[in-house]
Design an enzyme around this catalytic site. Structure first.
Site, PDB file in Angstrom:
ATOM      1  N   SER A 148       0.863  -1.191   0.000  1.00 47.12           N
ATOM      2  CA  SER A 148       0.000   0.000   0.000  1.00 47.12           C
ATOM      3  C   SER A 148       0.894   1.235   0.000  1.00 47.12           C
ATOM      4  O   SER A 148       2.048   1.182   0.462  1.00 47.12           O
ATOM      5  CB  SER A 148      -0.869  -0.001   1.263  1.00 47.12           C
ATOM      6  OG  SER A 148      -1.353   1.296   1.548  1.00 47.12           O
ATOM      7  N   TYR A 180      -2.102  -0.599  10.331  1.00 46.39           N
ATOM      8  CA  TYR A 180      -2.143  -0.911   8.891  1.00 46.39           C
ATOM      9  C   TYR A 180      -0.894  -0.411   8.158  1.00 46.39           C
ATOM     10  O   TYR A 180      -0.260  -1.154   7.402  1.00 46.39           O
ATOM     11  CB  TYR A 180      -3.405  -0.287   8.288  1.00 46.39           C
ATOM     12  CG  TYR A 180      -3.621  -0.545   6.822  1.00 46.39           C
ATOM     13  CD1 TYR A 180      -4.378  -1.633   6.399  1.00 46.39           C
ATOM     14  CD2 TYR A 180      -3.082   0.301   5.849  1.00 46.39           C
ATOM     15  CE1 TYR A 180      -4.588  -1.866   5.045  1.00 46.39           C
ATOM     16  CE2 TYR A 180      -3.278   0.081   4.510  1.00 46.39           C
ATOM     17  CZ  TYR A 180      -4.044  -1.003   4.105  1.00 46.39           C
ATOM     18  OH  TYR A 180      -4.238  -1.234   2.764  1.00 46.39           O
TER      19      TYR A 180
HETATM   20  N1  LIG Z   1      -8.634  -0.499  -1.717  1.00 46.80           N
HETATM   21  C1  LIG Z   1      -7.573   0.274  -1.519  1.00 46.80           C
HETATM   22  O1  LIG Z   1      -7.620   1.518  -1.675  1.00 46.80           O
HETATM   23  C2  LIG Z   1      -6.254  -0.360  -1.145  1.00 46.80           C
HETATM   24  C3  LIG Z   1      -5.107   0.457  -1.184  1.00 46.80           C
HETATM   25  C4  LIG Z   1      -3.875  -0.093  -0.868  1.00 46.80           C
HETATM   26  C5  LIG Z   1      -3.792  -1.427  -0.524  1.00 46.80           C
HETATM   27  N2  LIG Z   1      -4.905  -2.203  -0.485  1.00 46.80           N
HETATM   28  C6  LIG Z   1      -4.737  -3.612  -0.125  1.00 46.80           C
HETATM   29  O2  LIG Z   1      -5.281  -4.438  -1.131  1.00 46.80           O
HETATM   30  C7  LIG Z   1      -5.678  -5.689  -0.556  1.00 46.80           C
HETATM   31  C8  LIG Z   1      -7.125  -5.962  -0.948  1.00 46.80           C
HETATM   32  O3  LIG Z   1      -7.942  -4.942  -0.431  1.00 46.80           O
HETATM   33  P1  LIG Z   1      -9.348  -4.564  -1.066  1.00 46.80           P
HETATM   34  O4  LIG Z   1      -9.492  -3.105  -0.963  1.00 46.80           O
HETATM   35  O5  LIG Z   1      -9.498  -5.248  -2.378  1.00 46.80           O
HETATM   36  O6  LIG Z   1     -10.324  -5.214   0.027  1.00 46.80           O
HETATM   37  P2  LIG Z   1     -11.579  -6.202  -0.116  1.00 46.80           P
HETATM   38  O7  LIG Z   1     -12.187  -6.268   1.241  1.00 46.80           O
HETATM   39  O8  LIG Z   1     -12.427  -5.812  -1.260  1.00 46.80           O
HETATM   40  O9  LIG Z   1     -10.894  -7.612  -0.441  1.00 46.80           O
HETATM   41  C9  LIG Z   1     -10.107  -8.266   0.506  1.00 46.80           C
HETATM   42  C10 LIG Z   1     -10.386  -9.765   0.443  1.00 46.80           C
HETATM   43  O10 LIG Z   1      -9.541 -10.409   1.410  1.00 46.80           O
HETATM   44  C11 LIG Z   1     -10.317 -11.426   2.048  1.00 46.80           C
HETATM   45  N3  LIG Z   1      -9.790 -11.729   3.372  1.00 46.80           N
HETATM   46  C12 LIG Z   1      -9.872 -10.970   4.491  1.00 46.80           C
HETATM   47  N4  LIG Z   1      -9.341 -11.634   5.524  1.00 46.80           N
HETATM   48  C13 LIG Z   1      -8.903 -12.833   5.053  1.00 46.80           C
HETATM   49  C14 LIG Z   1      -8.259 -13.947   5.661  1.00 46.80           C
HETATM   50  N5  LIG Z   1      -8.006 -13.989   6.976  1.00 46.80           N
HETATM   51  N6  LIG Z   1      -7.931 -14.988   4.882  1.00 46.80           N
HETATM   52  C15 LIG Z   1      -8.212 -14.977   3.549  1.00 46.80           C
HETATM   53  N7  LIG Z   1      -8.861 -13.977   2.936  1.00 46.80           N
HETATM   54  C16 LIG Z   1      -9.182 -12.898   3.685  1.00 46.80           C
HETATM   55  C17 LIG Z   1     -11.717 -10.831   2.119  1.00 46.80           C
HETATM   56  O11 LIG Z   1     -12.704 -11.840   2.321  1.00 46.80           O
HETATM   57  C18 LIG Z   1     -11.833 -10.135   0.776  1.00 46.80           C
HETATM   58  O12 LIG Z   1     -12.375 -10.992  -0.213  1.00 46.80           O
HETATM   59  C19 LIG Z   1      -5.478  -5.528   0.952  1.00 46.80           C
HETATM   60  O13 LIG Z   1      -4.240  -6.090   1.310  1.00 46.80           O
HETATM   61  C20 LIG Z   1      -5.442  -4.033   1.153  1.00 46.80           C
HETATM   62  O14 LIG Z   1      -4.693  -3.686   2.285  1.00 46.80           O
HETATM   63  C21 LIG Z   1      -6.133  -1.689  -0.791  1.00 46.80           C
END
Ligand SMILES: NC(=O)c1ccc[n+]([C@@H]2O[C@H](COP(=O)([O-])OP(=O)(O)OC[C@H]3O[C@@H](n4cnc5c(N)ncnc54)[C@H](O)[C@@H]3O)[C@@H](O)[C@H]2O)c1
Length: 262
Positions: free
Chosen positions: A142, A154
């Site tokens: 991130s 985080y």
């Molecule tokens: N959306 C953003 O702006 C953003 C920015 C930077 C980084 N990220 C990172 O991207 C990744 C995905 O985030 P997102 O925004 O797509 O979120 P999201 O909630 O849409 O997807 C995350 C997925 O991870 C799964 N998950 C959660 N806990 C779990 C576990 N213990 N075991 C297995 N699966 C698990 C959830 O069920 C979900 O399907 C994360 O690591 C997040 O930190 C997101």
């Protein structure tokens, strides 16, 4: 080498957190380039929907449970065959709580899933790849890895992911594995939308603090991940690549009235 589907065709790719958001988009982009995707998620119903859409296979996975990660990756190999590449996108987000209000159970959960879970997933996928001396891994970090935010569990956890891929790249490079990360900026996913709905993120301010003046689409993260996984990135390892719509660059423009508007 080309960026067309030939670099991914027929390869088995494991995607953690593949049931939603960035993980689901990675699964879709990678599948569209000819790969066979194992969609792993704690929410197996969501993983099944994504897998059905892209012709992949869904697997239950809880990255907070070491034994579960071990058996899930073994199951992928048993059902689909040798894993050629892996993406670790399972993760949870955080509210911007001040340290004195941040419950340590929440802190521990964020570290356990976002950092320890990433480590375990990379380790277990690599365990299968190492004897074959070939493989490529991409972790989702991130932009909070390199900029301070009020996300005190985080952000440091993501900095640890960025550091981790550099270490693992050196650990496994001579054994034929590449390990990289993508640092997404604010990306339109269900997790970000939930934070917006709670009043924890402001869309106008997120857009303002980027060079491009907009949020990022999950498929744009998927495209960068697909590049790093592919043979087009055959000399790239240990890198954490920002896909941030210019968030890193725009941060220092605020004293000058913000990024120039055209
Ligand atoms: N959306 C953003 O702006 C953003 C920015 C930077 C980084 N990220 C990172 O991207 C990744 C995905 O985030 P997102 O925004 O797509 O979120 P999201 O909630 O849409 O997807 C995350 C997925 O991870 C799964 N998950 C959660 N806990 C779990 C576990 N213990 N075991 C297995 N699966 C698990 C959830 O069920 C979900 O399907 C994360 O690591 C997040 O930190 C997101």
């Amino acid at each position: 080498m080309s960026g067309d589907e030939s670099t991914m065709a027929g390869r088995i790719v494991a995607v953690t957190g593949g049931g939603s958001g960035i993980g689901a988009a990675c699964a879709e982009v990678i599948a569209s380039r000819g790969a066979i995707v194992a969609v792993l998620d704690i929410n197996v119903d969501q993983a099944s929907i994504v897998a059905a859409r892209i012709g992949g296979m869904a697997f239950p996975l809880d990255v907070s449970d070491e034994q579960n990660v071990v058996s899930a990756m073994t199951m992928v190999e048993r059902q689909l065959g040798p894993i050629a590449a892996g993406v670790t996108a399972a993760g949870i987000v955080q509210a911007p709580d001040p340290p004195d209000e941040l419950d340590m159970a929440v802190y521990d959960r964020i570290y356990t899933i976002n950092h320890r879970g990433t480590y375990l997933s990379l380790r277990e996928i690599a365990r299968h790849m190492l004897p074959r001396r070939k493989g490529s891994l991409v972790a989702i970090s991130s932009v909070t890895a390199r900029r301070s935010t009020p996300l005190h569990a985080y952000g440091p956890g993501k900095a640890a992911v960025t550091n981790l891929v550099a270490g693992l790249a050196c650990e496994w490079g001579r054994a034929g594995l590449r390990v990289n990360a993508v640092e997404p900026g604010y990306t339109r996913t269900p997790a970000l939308q939930a934070q917006i709905d709670l009043g924890n993120r402001d869309v106008a301010l997120m857009e303002e603090n980027s060079a491009l003046g907009r949020l990022i689409e999950p498929a744009e993260i998927g495209a960068a991940v697909a590049f790093l996984l592919s043979d087009d990135a055959s000399a790239v390892t240990g890198l954490s690549m920002a896909v941030d719509a210019g968030f890193y660059g725009a941060g220092s423009w605020a004293p000058y009235g913000g990024v120039r508007k055209h």
